[in-house]
Design a protein around this motif. Structure first.
Motif, mmCIF file in Angstrom:
data_model
loop_
_atom_site.group_PDB
_atom_site.id
_atom_site.type_symbol
_atom_site.label_atom_id
_atom_site.label_comp_id
_atom_site.label_asym_id
_atom_site.label_seq_id
_atom_site.Cartn_x
_atom_site.Cartn_y
_atom_site.Cartn_z
ATOM 1 N N UNK A 1 -1.248 37.758 -78.104
ATOM 2 C CA UNK A 1 -0.574 37.231 -79.291
ATOM 3 C C UNK A 1 0.936 37.234 -79.217
ATOM 4 N N UNK A 2 1.517 37.848 -78.141
ATOM 5 C CA UNK A 2 2.970 37.811 -77.962
ATOM 6 C C UNK A 2 3.403 36.450 -77.423
ATOM 7 N N UNK A 3 4.652 36.095 -77.703
ATOM 8 C CA UNK A 3 5.239 34.891 -77.115
ATOM 9 C C UNK A 3 6.040 35.297 -75.877
ATOM 10 N N UNK A 4 5.791 34.606 -74.782
ATOM 11 C CA UNK A 4 6.447 34.893 -73.505
ATOM 12 C C UNK A 4 7.266 33.675 -73.099
ATOM 13 N N UNK A 5 8.591 33.786 -73.180
ATOM 14 C CA UNK A 5 9.471 32.681 -72.796
ATOM 15 C C UNK A 5 9.713 32.731 -71.290
ATOM 16 N N UNK A 6 9.503 31.600 -70.628
ATOM 17 C CA UNK A 6 9.742 31.484 -69.183
ATOM 18 C C UNK A 6 10.796 30.403 -68.969
ATOM 19 N N UNK A 7 11.974 30.819 -68.502
ATOM 20 C CA UNK A 7 13.091 29.897 -68.270
ATOM 21 C C UNK A 7 13.097 29.529 -66.787
ATOM 22 N N UNK A 8 12.877 28.267 -66.495
ATOM 23 C CA UNK A 8 12.840 27.856 -65.095
ATOM 24 C C UNK A 8 12.675 26.364 -64.950
ATOM 25 N N UNK A 9 12.408 25.954 -63.716
ATOM 26 C CA UNK A 9 12.078 24.567 -63.403
ATOM 27 C C UNK A 9 10.793 24.590 -62.577
ATOM 28 N N UNK A 10 10.192 23.425 -62.383
ATOM 29 C CA UNK A 10 8.872 23.363 -61.745
ATOM 30 C C UNK A 10 8.811 24.172 -60.456
ATOM 31 N N UNK A 11 7.894 25.127 -60.408
ATOM 32 C CA UNK A 11 7.673 25.921 -59.206
ATOM 33 C C UNK A 11 6.302 26.583 -59.312
ATOM 34 N N UNK B 1 8.536 38.250 -77.064
ATOM 35 C CA UNK B 1 8.444 39.652 -76.621
ATOM 36 C C UNK B 1 9.308 39.868 -75.384
ATOM 37 N N UNK B 2 9.255 38.913 -74.470
ATOM 38 C CA UNK B 2 10.048 38.970 -73.243
ATOM 39 C C UNK B 2 10.542 37.569 -72.890
ATOM 40 N N UNK B 3 11.662 37.519 -72.168
ATOM 41 C CA UNK B 3 12.124 36.280 -71.538
ATOM 42 C C UNK B 3 12.159 36.520 -70.032
ATOM 43 N N UNK B 4 11.494 35.647 -69.285
ATOM 44 C CA UNK B 4 11.478 35.727 -67.829
ATOM 45 C C UNK B 4 12.305 34.577 -67.260
ATOM 46 N N UNK B 5 13.045 34.872 -66.187
ATOM 47 C CA UNK B 5 13.924 33.877 -65.572
ATOM 48 C C UNK B 5 13.478 33.638 -64.135
#
Length: 515
Positions: free
Chosen positions: A63-73, A112-116
């Motif tokens: 139920x947490x939101x997980x932001x993933x900042x990136x480009x296609x990989x 909840x988290x931001x991943x780069x």
């Protein structure tokens, strides 16, 4: 594909079942390609399992939101499936957005988290430098940077079956306020299944994954649709003509999906359609913005295969209609509604129009979103009784059932497949001390794309150059939202009420384009 109830019944509970299925049946089949690296379905499943374990260690909960900042990989794809295993909501964000835009999405989603994904995107690396981040390694995929834990994030309740939200996809609304479209596992799996079947995908296919996975077209139709069929996905972080030509020649692509502007640039670079390219393509598709018949014809000559057309929106996961493999068209139709999707074309009162007449397009089906996150009023304004979604687009339907999009009831500008809402650009312009007021309109181009044109009224006491205004916008907006033209007027045309007459400005922009 007539038995939609059976198709829906066969859909798994989670997106993560896609790599698990193929890893069990054909573990050595190719799944992902990125640069010079390759992953089989068994290797993808292994990385997904390790990513899910790492996310748990990062205290990402169901139920947490997980932001993933990136480009296609490949790592981005693994994280989508890993989040699905945890019942977390994936929020894919294009690293090319500005810091302000990413911060707005992160705050609105209460992530909840931001991943780069810094290894494959220098922009993602730059965003990671703004926060205290720590390195996390996903076995078989490489390293990412994890931002700090948001202790205030509240996990949403999980839903049974595949009605659980899988992805939160942000589009900026006409208010300039970001809208988070909630798409369920069922929404996305339905589109993946239908998309792969309508394209006739098999495990032998090799699809070009250049459309951003942060947008629903690249996520559902391209990435998930390809992998749902057990085919191979060739991931590319951003489009270049040279990259496409190389992939067609060296990677033996059989499927290409893109936006019309991408094909127009291809034609421009190779000097037209006079010399057809030697390819192994059996399917080419355009979507995301209107496809001009002249461009369609030239691309078909160049690629030696029909260029199929379609129509959709984020709120419908995205596909609503597309032309069919077995019956390519020569007109500007976006094809018949896909199996399982119902349509209505109505007048301003919500009454069905006469056959063949234009009206507002409403749709209903397993692809319709769960709503806008934390925006009940906005959701209510878009949804209609009986589960119908008001697309806000004007369409007519031919005798054979094919749809033709004839205009937009909203002011949305679609530039190279990306949505641009005028008010967001106007808000940024109006924030400049020299700008009294502004109005932004779309201007159609010969290749079916749209340009963003801004009209401004300036304060003569505070002189400013157009270059300075463009630089101002570049600091707060994504490049695709920045106007191609800024035109200074002594006074913007306005009604007696003071409302700016945008219809006049649109006409002026088109006339200016043709002179």
């Amino acid at each position: 594909m007539d038995d939609i109830p059976a198709l829906l019944a066969s859909l798994p509970a989670r997106l993560s079942a896609i790599p698990e299925r193929w890893a069990a049946s054909t573990p050595e089949a190719p799944a992902l390609h990125e640069g010079g690296r390759h992953w089989t379905y068994a290797q993808l499943r292994h990385s997904v399992e390790d990513a899910a374990r790492r996310l748990r260690e990062l205290d990402v909960r169901p139920g947490d939101r997980l932001v993933v900042v990136g480009e296609n990989c490949a790592l981005q794809v693994a994280l989508i499936f890993a989040a699905a295993r945890l019942d977390a909501w994936i929020v894919n964000v294009n690293a090319r957005l500005s810091a302000r835009e990413i911060d707005t999405i992160t705050a609105h989603s209460t992530a909840r988290r931001v991943l780069y994904l810094h290894a494959s995107s220098k922009e993602a690396a730059a965003h990671a430098q703004r926060v205290a981040s720590s390195a996390v390694t996903i076995d078989g995929m490489g390293e990412l940077l994890a931002g700090p834990l948001n202790h205030d994030a509240v996990a949403e309740a999980t839903q049974p079956g595949n009605e659980q939200v899988a992805a939160l996809i942000y589009t900026t609304g006409t208010t300039g306020h970001p809208k988070g479209v909630m798409l369920t596992h069922r929404n996305l799996l339905f589109i993946a299944a239908v998309s792969s079947k309508l394209r006739g995908l098999t495990q032998l296919d090799r699809a070009y994954g250049v459309l951003p996975i942060s947008h629903v077209y690249g996520l559902a139709s391209v990435a998930l649709g390809t992998l749902y069929a057990g085919a191979a996905l060739f991931l590319v972080p951003r489009f270049s003509v040279e990259g496409l030509l190389s992939a067609l020649k060296d990677d033996g692509l059989t499927i290409v999906q893109g936006v019309p502007a991408m094909y127009a640039r291809l034609l421009q670079t190779v000097g037209g359609s006079g010399t057809p390219l030697p390819t192994q393509l059996r399917f080419a598709y355009a979507g995301g913005s209107p496809l001009a018949p002249s461009l369609k014809h030239e691309v078909e000559q160049l690629l030696g295969t029909p260029l199929h057309n379609g129509y959709g929106m984020t709120e419908s996961s995205p596909t609503i209609s597309q032309t069919r493999l077995e019956s390519p068209r020569q007109d500007d139709s976006v094809g018949a509604p896909i199996p399982g999707v119902e349509t209505r074309i109505v007048d301003a009162d919500g009454v069905d129009v006469a056959p063949g007449q234009p009206g507002e397009l409403w749709i209903r089906g397993p692809n319709v979103m769960a709503g806008y996150y934390r925006e009940p009023e906005m959701t209510a304004a878009t949804m209609r009784d009986g589960g119908w979604l008001n697309t806000g687009d004007m369409a007519r339907q031919g005798e054979d059932g094919a749809l033709f999009i004839v205009g937009r009831t909203k002011e949305l500008i679609i530039r190279s497949g990306f949505n641009v809402y005028p008010l967001e650009v106007e808000t940024a312009l109006n924030a400049h001390p020299s700008v009294i007021q502004s109005a932004v309109v779309g201007c159609g181009t010969a290749d079916g794309n749209e340009e963003v044109v801004a009209y401004v009224e300036l304060d003569p006491r505070q002189p400013v150059t157009l270059e300075a205004l463009q630089a101002w916008l570049a600091g707060t907006l994504s490049p695709y939202k920045c106007p191609s033209d800024i035109i200074v007027m002594e006074a913007l045309p306005a009604a007696a009420t003071g409302k700016i007459l945008k219809g006049q400005l649109r006409q002026m922009a088109q006339q200016r384009k043709h002179h």
